[in-house]
Design a protein around this motif. Sequence first.
Motif, short mmCIF file in Angstrom:
data_model
loop_
_atom_site.label_atom_id
_atom_site.label_comp_id
_atom_site.label_asym_id
_atom_site.label_seq_id
_atom_site.Cartn_x
_atom_site.Cartn_y
_atom_site.Cartn_z
N ILE A 81 77.23 -23.31 14.43
CA ILE A 81 77.60 -23.30 13.15
C ILE A 81 75.35 -23.06 13.23
N GLU A 82 75.13 -22.22 11.74
CA GLU A 82 74.07 -21.94 11.76
C GLU A 82 72.86 -23.02 11.23
N HIS A 83 73.47 -24.50 10.98
CA HIS A 83 72.21 -24.95 11.74
C HIS A 83 71.94 -25.41 12.85
N GLU A 84 72.71 -25.37 14.00
CA GLU A 84 72.65 -25.14 15.64
C GLU A 84 71.38 -24.30 16.04
N ILE A 85 72.16 -22.38 15.41
CA ILE A 85 70.98 -21.91 15.31
C ILE A 85 69.33 -22.01 14.56
N VAL A 86 69.36 -22.42 13.17
CA VAL A 86 68.16 -22.77 13.33
C VAL A 86 66.83 -24.28 13.56
N THR A 87 67.85 -25.00 14.47
CA THR A 87 66.94 -26.15 14.82
C THR A 87 67.28 -25.56 16.00
N ARG A 88 67.07 -24.73 16.92
CA ARG A 88 66.97 -23.99 18.20
C ARG A 88 65.83 -23.35 18.41
N ILE A 89 65.62 -22.84 17.41
CA ILE A 89 64.70 -21.86 18.04
C ILE A 89 63.19 -22.37 17.69
N GLY A 90 62.82 -22.22 19.39
CA GLY A 90 61.15 -23.10 20.29
C GLY A 90 60.10 -22.70 19.37
N SER A 91 59.23 -23.56 20.60
CA SER A 91 57.89 -23.67 20.26
C SER A 91 57.11 -22.28 20.77
N ARG A 92 57.99 -21.79 21.70
CA ARG A 92 56.81 -21.08 21.73
C ARG A 92 56.86 -19.85 20.79
N VAL A 93 58.16 -19.81 20.36
CA VAL A 93 58.13 -18.69 19.01
C VAL A 93 57.29 -19.13 17.62
N ALA A 94 56.02 -18.88 17.54
CA ALA A 94 55.35 -18.53 16.24
C ALA A 94 55.72 -19.21 15.29
N ARG A 95 55.84 -19.70 14.25
CA ARG A 95 56.19 -19.33 12.41
C ARG A 95 54.90 -19.17 11.68
N VAL A 96 55.45 -18.11 10.93
CA VAL A 96 54.98 -17.75 9.97
C VAL A 96 55.30 -18.30 8.45
N HIS A 97 54.50 -18.88 7.68
CA HIS A 97 55.22 -19.22 6.53
C HIS A 97 54.67 -18.22 5.68
N ARG A 98 55.79 -17.00 4.41
CA ARG A 98 55.40 -15.98 3.77
C ARG A 98 56.88 -16.29 2.28
N SER A 99 55.76 -15.98 1.61
CA SER A 99 56.68 -15.58 0.31
C SER A 99 57.32 -14.06 0.45
N THR A 100 57.59 -13.53 -0.54
CA THR A 100 58.48 -12.28 -0.44
C THR A 100 57.17 -11.42 -0.74
N ASP A 101 55.86 -11.78 -1.99
CA ASP A 101 54.76 -11.28 -1.76
C ASP A 101 54.54 -10.31 -1.02
N THR A 102 53.39 -11.78 -0.45
CA THR A 102 53.17 -11.04 1.13
C THR A 102 53.98 -10.37 2.13
N LEU A 103 55.01 -10.48 2.16
CA LEU A 103 56.05 -10.59 3.20
C LEU A 103 56.08 -8.61 3.33
N GLU A 104 56.30 -8.69 2.10
CA GLU A 104 56.63 -6.89 1.06
C GLU A 104 54.73 -6.50 1.52
N ALA A 105 54.05 -7.27 1.00
CA ALA A 105 52.19 -6.26 1.56
C ALA A 105 52.44 -6.43 2.71
N ALA A 106 52.74 -7.22 3.63
CA ALA A 106 53.02 -6.64 5.42
C ALA A 106 52.78 -5.53 5.48
N HIS A 107 54.05 -5.59 5.22
CA HIS A 107 55.42 -4.30 5.39
C HIS A 107 54.74 -2.79 5.25
N ALA A 108 53.87 -3.30 3.86
CA ALA A 108 53.22 -1.33 3.28
C ALA A 108 52.43 -1.41 3.67
#
Length: 376
Positions: free
Chosen positions: A349-376
Amino acid sequence: MTTSAPQLVVHDDAIRANTSRFADRTDGRLMAVLKADGFGHGAIARSVIDAGATSIGVTTIDEALAIRRDGADVPVLSWLNPVDADFEAALLADVDIAVSGVELLSAVSRAALRTRRRARVHLHVDVGMSRDGAAPETWSALCTAARELQLLGTVRVVGVMGHMSCADRPEDPQNDRERLLFANAVRTARRRGLAGFVTHLAATAATITGAGGTHDVHRIGAGLFGIDPSATSTDLRPTLSLTAPVVGTREIGAGVGIGYGLDHVAAGRTNLALLPLGYGDGLPRSASERAEVHVRGRRRPLVGRFSMDMVVVDTGDDRLHLGETVTLFGRGTDGDPTVADWARWADTIEHEIVTRIGSRVARVHRSTDTLEAAHA
Ligand SMILES: *Cc1c(COP(=O)(O)O)cnc(C)c1O
């Protein structure tokens, strides 16, 4: 686009949008369930409070204390603790405690005496899962004990809770049984002299389908993260994107094997790209030889058995550049796989996929606007 390391992008805007949907649906009676590090999303308590959550629910006291440190000033409930848990720390941080038995209730009461803080408790009844609530035959005695301690002044019963087993199948008659059992448990609590508490039974599926009925509070976890166990909702948004940089490339010929056991053998000349994350970072190994990624606008298969720290993409005619960004899952808006795809590939189930991403992977919090800015 290039990235220097695997990243889990947390789309805070999507979490806020999903949260306000549930705040509307529940007339503001929304307890955001942020257990397991906010379903793997990290520190998001303030986002969900901004978007309309009026309380927060977690499993352990440590999780509750982390939510307080994150700046949450709404009621926080912790619902599963061993009898020797640090209830004093919980009371000093104004954390509500769910109890499912007299021993646990007594431990909380003793902590209240020591800290001179009256404990706010929720009584938890098992309505069918044979899991973490009070067994039905012990419920009446638990209510009586809680009433006595309430008269002594160490605890105050502020809630009665249950959790449903089959709410993702709204037509299942078990839902009616569980709603009835819960209503009876609430009646018993009142007969034992308890009053002025809120009731909460429904989680995401029961709230979306209505199988849980209407209560003073709805505990919503998965739905905040775009996951609908009943698969009936159309207005929830995916909240995570997982990307990784290419750290190696090579061209191989027909008959060349890839990964442990050489399970996968190239059918013809092709290009490979190496990504620096594997099952040690939460990619389900059971998705080996099934999962796909998204790069240069198209899906490409992961080939060979997943390793702990790396996976290999077959990129066909495309020879990728070192550092080029590959999307493992995203919002599914331009052909990228979603968390739901990964759940299917891994038979989970999706719950298991999202809760298992490990601590080696950095979490980057974004809102759509800043994500699009990062793509531009
Ligand atoms: C996880 C959990 C929830 C949230 O359930 P979702 O289906 O994720 O909304 C609610 N209540 C309890 C007791 C839980 O353990």
